[in-house]
Design a protein around this motif. Structure first.
Motif, PDB file in Angstrom:
ATOM      1  N   UNK A   4       0.840  -1.180   0.000  1.00 37.06           N
ATOM      2  CA  UNK A   4       0.000   0.000   0.000  1.00 37.06           C
ATOM      3  C   UNK A   4       0.879   1.235   0.000  1.00 37.06           C
ATOM      4  N   UNK A   5       0.419   2.259  -0.673  1.00 38.40           N
ATOM      5  CA  UNK A   5       1.152   3.518  -0.703  1.00 38.40           C
ATOM      6  C   UNK A   5       0.337   4.577   0.019  1.00 38.40           C
ATOM      7  N   UNK A   6       0.992   5.655   0.498  1.00 40.67           N
ATOM      8  CA  UNK A   6       0.254   6.699   1.189  1.00 40.67           C
ATOM      9  C   UNK A   6      -0.853   7.313   0.341  1.00 40.67           C
ATOM     10  N   UNK A   7      -0.674   7.356  -0.988  1.00 31.57           N
ATOM     11  CA  UNK A   7      -1.691   7.957  -1.841  1.00 31.57           C
ATOM     12  C   UNK A   7      -2.958   7.104  -1.902  1.00 31.57           C
ATOM     13  N   UNK A   8      -2.848   5.812  -1.567  1.00 31.07           N
ATOM     14  CA  UNK A   8      -4.015   4.944  -1.557  1.00 31.07           C
ATOM     15  C   UNK A   8      -4.971   5.292  -0.426  1.00 31.07           C
ATOM     16  N   UNK A   9      -4.488   6.013   0.579  1.00 37.75           N
ATOM     17  CA  UNK A   9      -5.278   6.254   1.771  1.00 37.75           C
ATOM     18  C   UNK A   9      -5.323   7.728   2.116  1.00 37.75           C
ATOM     19  N   UNK A  10      -5.603   8.574   1.160  1.00 37.74           N
ATOM     20  CA  UNK A  10      -5.625  10.003   1.432  1.00 37.74           C
ATOM     21  C   UNK A  10      -6.913  10.433   2.127  1.00 37.74           C
ATOM     22  N   UNK A  11      -7.923   9.589   2.127  1.00 38.58           N
ATOM     23  CA  UNK A  11      -9.168   9.891   2.829  1.00 38.58           C
ATOM     24  C   UNK A  11      -9.397   8.795   3.843  1.00 38.58           C
ATOM     25  N   UNK A  86       6.984  12.016  12.887  1.00 35.85           N
ATOM     26  CA  UNK A  86       5.998  11.008  13.244  1.00 35.85           C
ATOM     27  C   UNK A  86       5.361  10.323  12.036  1.00 35.85           C
ATOM     28  N   UNK A  87       5.646  10.789  10.834  1.00 39.18           N
ATOM     29  CA  UNK A  87       4.968  10.221   9.668  1.00 39.18           C
ATOM     30  C   UNK A  87       5.319   8.751   9.449  1.00 39.18           C
ATOM     31  N   UNK A  88       6.556   8.355   9.724  1.00 37.99           N
ATOM     32  CA  UNK A  88       6.944   6.956   9.574  1.00 37.99           C
ATOM     33  C   UNK A  88       6.233   6.060  10.571  1.00 37.99           C
ATOM     34  N   UNK A  89       6.111   6.531  11.816  1.00 38.95           N
ATOM     35  CA  UNK A  89       5.410   5.761  12.827  1.00 38.95           C
ATOM     36  C   UNK A  89       3.930   5.637  12.481  1.00 38.95           C
ATOM     37  N   UNK A  90       3.333   6.719  12.023  1.00 40.09           N
ATOM     38  CA  UNK A  90       1.923   6.686  11.634  1.00 40.09           C
ATOM     39  C   UNK A  90       1.701   5.709  10.490  1.00 40.09           C
ATOM     40  N   UNK A 122       7.890  -7.564   7.093  1.00 41.97           N
ATOM     41  CA  UNK A 122       8.462  -6.264   6.740  1.00 41.97           C
ATOM     42  C   UNK A 122       8.882  -6.206   5.280  1.00 41.97           C
ATOM     43  N   UNK A 123       9.306  -7.324   4.715  1.00 44.10           N
ATOM     44  CA  UNK A 123       9.664  -7.355   3.296  1.00 44.10           C
ATOM     45  C   UNK A 123       8.400  -7.258   2.437  1.00 44.10           C
ATOM     46  N   UNK A 124       7.354  -7.956   2.859  1.00 49.20           N
ATOM     47  CA  UNK A 124       6.107  -7.953   2.090  1.00 49.20           C
ATOM     48  C   UNK A 124       5.372  -6.624   2.182  1.00 49.20           C
ATOM     49  N   UNK A 125       5.594  -5.876   3.266  1.00 52.24           N
ATOM     50  CA  UNK A 125       4.882  -4.619   3.487  1.00 52.24           C
ATOM     51  C   UNK A 125       5.881  -3.515   3.831  1.00 52.24           C
ATOM     52  N   UNK A 126       6.510  -2.913   2.830  1.00 49.19           N
ATOM     53  CA  UNK A 126       7.478  -1.850   3.089  1.00 49.19           C
ATOM     54  C   UNK A 126       6.821  -0.722   3.875  1.00 49.19           C
ATOM     55  N   UNK A 127       7.534  -0.233   4.872  1.00 49.36           N
ATOM     56  CA  UNK A 127       7.007   0.823   5.730  1.00 49.36           C
ATOM     57  C   UNK A 127       6.513   0.286   7.056  1.00 49.36           C
TER      58      UNK A 127
END
Length: 155
Positions: A4-11, A86-90, A122-127
């Motif tokens: 998943x990328x951050x743009x997938x969850x903007x709302x 905090x963005x990485x933790x979020x 962690x490999x399957x889900x970067x971040x």
């Protein structure tokens, strides 16, 4: 397993834009505030030394430039931590909350132990952070033990 990328969850679920809804940014922890304060104080100190060097009669250009560069770097580090710390933790918490029990179970079953299961997640889900991946594996193992205990009549 999908990444998943951050743009997938903007709302978010409430329909408001951004990762924290209408309330604004997440509150900063004491560790972030302490780091930013100490780094900013270091930057102020370096700026004071640069000013003293500049007004000194035997000031060298290199000394003034080095102290000024140090001040700029410290202020930049403080600002980066304040706005992006905090963005990485979020992101890691969001990924952990979106992972299904089946994905965690698959990683645990196909691994040789806890460390390998955490690595696979962690490999399957970067971040996904180390702590969040470890807690997912521990939760899965705890859930599995409680189910086994209930089925054998223990508990």
């Amino acid at each position: 397993m999908t990444s998943r990328t951050p743009s997938d969850h903007s709302v978010n679920d409430s329909g408001s834009a951004g990762p924290h809804g209408a309330d604004g940014p997440a509150p900063r922890g004491a560790q972030t505030v302490a780091y930013v304060a100490a780094t900013a104080l270091g930057g102020i100190g370096a700026l004071v030394v640069a000013a003293v060097e500049l007004t000194s009669p035997e000031a060298g250009t290199l000394d003034v430039l080095l102290w000024s560069a140090l001040a700029v770097l410290l202020f930049a580090a403080a600002a980066r931590r304040w706005w992006f710390g905090a963005s990485g933790e979020d992101r890691s918490r969001r990924i952990a909350s979106e992972l299904g029990a089946a994905e965690v179970a698959e990683a645990v079953q196909s691994s040789s132990g806890e460390v390998d299961a955490v690595r696979r997640l962690r490999v399957a889900h970067p971040g996904l952070g180390l702590r969040d991946a470890y807690e997912l594996v521990q939760r899965h193992r705890g859930d599995r033990r409680s189910v086994e205990g209930r089925s054998s009549g223990i508990g």
